[in-house]
Design a protein around this motif. Structure first.
Motif: not given
Length: 131
Positions: A26-55
């Motif tokens: 299902d290519m339409l669902a795949l595109g939506q899922a990948e977009s959601t995944l990208k947004a989540g990963l972006t938030q993960l990297f932003a969270l890493a900024e709050n933890y210097p040891n993690l960075k």
């Protein structure tokens, strides 16, 4: 802490949705899922900024590098898919291919479409304001 947990849960759910859409082809669902995944990963990297040891952690740096490479690969595959769909859709409308396409009941495929926000460069500043 709750924000971090919801971010991880969002990434896991988006990954499951992407795998499920791939299995169902299902290519339409795949595109939506990948977009959601990208947004989540972006938030993960932003969270890493709050933890210097993690960075500074080598494993996390490798993860960031790997995810960046995967995002590039996914973008390349999306472009290849859309190019292939476009070629198919044009060919099944041209003579002599249209004769075979009609006889075999070939149908046009749907292009993967994304909102402007889904293909725009990620700005980390927005992520800090919401955190």
């Amino acid at each position: 802490m709750q924000y971090e947990q919801s971010t991880f849960e969002k990434i896991v759910e988006a990954r499951k949705a992407a795998v499920s859409a791939t299995d169902k082809k299902d290519m339409l669902a795949l595109g939506q899922a990948e977009s959601t995944l990208k947004a989540g990963l972006t938030q993960l990297f932003a969270l890493a900024e709050n933890y210097p040891n993690l960075k500074t952690d080598e494993a996390f740096q490798k993860l960031q590098t790997r995810i960046s490479a995967l995002e590039t690969d996914i973008a390349d595959r999306r472009e290849l898919y859309n190019d292939s769909v476009n070629r198919n859709n044009i060919r099944i409308q041209q003579i002599p291919d249209v004769l075979i396409a009609r006889a075999c009941k070939f149908q046009p495929f749907t292009l993967l479409k994304f909102e402007a926000g889904e293909t725009a460069d990620v700005t980390i500043d927005k992520q800090f304001k919401s955190a």
